[in-house]
Design a protein around this motif. Structure first.
Motif, mmCIF file in Angstrom:
data_model
loop_
_atom_site.group_PDB
_atom_site.id
_atom_site.type_symbol
_atom_site.label_atom_id
_atom_site.label_comp_id
_atom_site.label_asym_id
_atom_site.label_seq_id
_atom_site.Cartn_x
_atom_site.Cartn_y
_atom_site.Cartn_z
ATOM 1 N N THR A 57 33.962 60.585 77.188
ATOM 2 C CA THR A 57 34.074 60.932 78.609
ATOM 3 C C THR A 57 33.010 61.945 79.030
ATOM 4 O O THR A 57 32.540 61.911 80.167
ATOM 5 C CB THR A 57 35.488 61.448 78.966
ATOM 6 O OG1 THR A 57 35.801 62.595 78.156
ATOM 7 C CG2 THR A 57 36.534 60.373 78.799
ATOM 8 N N GLY A 61 30.430 61.003 81.967
ATOM 9 C CA GLY A 61 30.271 61.921 83.091
ATOM 10 C C GLY A 61 28.833 62.365 83.272
ATOM 11 O O GLY A 61 28.321 62.405 84.404
ATOM 12 N N ASN A 126 37.745 65.598 82.149
ATOM 13 C CA ASN A 126 36.609 64.678 82.261
ATOM 14 C C ASN A 126 36.984 63.415 83.027
ATOM 15 O O ASN A 126 36.226 62.963 83.888
ATOM 16 C CB ASN A 126 36.077 64.307 80.873
ATOM 17 C CG ASN A 126 35.392 65.462 80.179
ATOM 18 O OD1 ASN A 126 35.114 66.493 80.778
ATOM 19 N ND2 ASN A 126 35.139 65.295 78.893
ATOM 20 N N VAL A 127 38.139 62.853 82.721
ATOM 21 C CA VAL A 127 38.581 61.634 83.424
ATOM 22 C C VAL A 127 38.758 61.940 84.906
ATOM 23 O O VAL A 127 38.345 61.145 85.772
ATOM 24 C CB VAL A 127 39.878 61.071 82.794
ATOM 25 C CG1 VAL A 127 40.503 60.010 83.684
ATOM 26 C CG2 VAL A 127 39.587 60.510 81.405
ATOM 27 N N TYR A 128 39.339 63.078 85.231
ATOM 28 C CA TYR A 128 39.498 63.455 86.637
ATOM 29 C C TYR A 128 38.134 63.585 87.315
ATOM 30 O O TYR A 128 37.920 63.067 88.416
ATOM 31 C CB TYR A 128 40.284 64.768 86.767
ATOM 32 C CG TYR A 128 40.265 65.289 88.175
ATOM 33 C CD1 TYR A 128 41.054 64.702 89.154
ATOM 34 C CD2 TYR A 128 39.436 66.348 88.531
ATOM 35 C CE1 TYR A 128 41.019 65.160 90.468
ATOM 36 C CE2 TYR A 128 39.395 66.812 89.832
ATOM 37 C CZ TYR A 128 40.181 66.218 90.797
ATOM 38 O OH TYR A 128 40.137 66.650 92.089
ATOM 39 N N ILE A 130 35.266 62.279 86.452
ATOM 40 C CA ILE A 130 34.647 60.953 86.558
ATOM 41 C C ILE A 130 35.248 60.184 87.724
ATOM 42 O O ILE A 130 34.531 59.522 88.486
ATOM 43 C CB ILE A 130 34.790 60.173 85.228
ATOM 44 C CG1 ILE A 130 33.892 60.820 84.150
ATOM 45 C CG2 ILE A 130 34.447 58.699 85.407
ATOM 46 C CD1 ILE A 130 34.189 60.350 82.745
ATOM 47 N N SER A 131 36.557 60.310 87.905
ATOM 48 C CA SER A 131 37.220 59.582 88.998
ATOM 49 C C SER A 131 36.769 60.071 90.377
ATOM 50 O O SER A 131 36.867 59.323 91.345
ATOM 51 C CB SER A 131 38.735 59.683 88.867
ATOM 52 O OG SER A 131 39.190 60.980 89.231
ATOM 53 N N THR A 132 36.251 61.292 90.458
ATOM 54 C CA THR A 132 35.800 61.795 91.761
ATOM 55 C C THR A 132 34.431 61.261 92.150
ATOM 56 O O THR A 132 34.058 61.331 93.311
ATOM 57 C CB THR A 132 35.744 63.344 91.769
ATOM 58 O OG1 THR A 132 34.771 63.805 90.846
ATOM 59 C CG2 THR A 132 37.119 63.945 91.471
ATOM 60 N N VAL A 134 33.253 58.077 90.927
ATOM 61 C CA VAL A 134 33.229 56.604 90.813
ATOM 62 C C VAL A 134 33.791 55.977 92.045
ATOM 63 O O VAL A 134 34.670 56.377 92.702
ATOM 64 C CB VAL A 134 34.005 56.146 89.561
ATOM 65 C CG1 VAL A 134 34.104 54.631 89.505
ATOM 66 C CG2 VAL A 134 33.337 56.655 88.319
#
Length: 134
Positions: A57, A61, A126-128, A130-132, A134
């Motif tokens: 991640t 990112g 990191n997932v959060y 990345i979601s912002t 994408v």
């Protein structure tokens, strides 16, 4: 302040007996029997998954334009890329594995927990992030 089981031994004195909370879970109809060594093994599995997740991640990112917020990791990645990140992770694992024998067997699960918890949190962050983007 720990309670003592019927045997008179402290609940943390052996890696062979189930932990005290198992009795409480069984009284609520849940059957869980986890020895300290089984818990440690489970946490080492979480360390492996969280380490891989953190590295993946982080680089996803970075590829999407995010930046590494940890200054030490930022320097390692900027200077050496994936190898730098893996070297940092290997160093953390080496410290944990070197300190593990210093603990009594019952408390050794603290080592993988100390590695897995921050790395798992990092994966979530990191997932959060990345979601912002994408």
């Amino acid at each position: 302040m720990g309670t003592r089981p019927a045997s008179g031994r402290s609940r943390f004195d052996s890696g062979r007996e189930s932990m005290q909370f198992n009795r409480d879970l069984r009284s609520r109809g849940l059957s869980v029997a986890v020895t300290p060594s089984e818990l440690e093994r489970l946490l080492w599995g979480l360390v492996a998954v969280s380490l891989i997740g953190d590295v993946l991640t982080t680089f996803v990112g970075l590829h999407l334009g995010l930046t590494e917020s940890n200054p030490v990791a930022h320097s390692a990645i900027a200077g050496y890329g994936v190898i730098g990140m893996l070297a940092l992770k290997a160093g953390a694992l080496a410290v944990g594995l070197a300190c593990r024998p210093l603990l009594p067997p019952t408390y050794r699960a603290v080592v993988p927990a100390g590695l897995a918890i921050p790395w798992t949190l990092a994966v979530g962050i990191n997932v959060y992030m990345i979601s912002t983007v994408v």
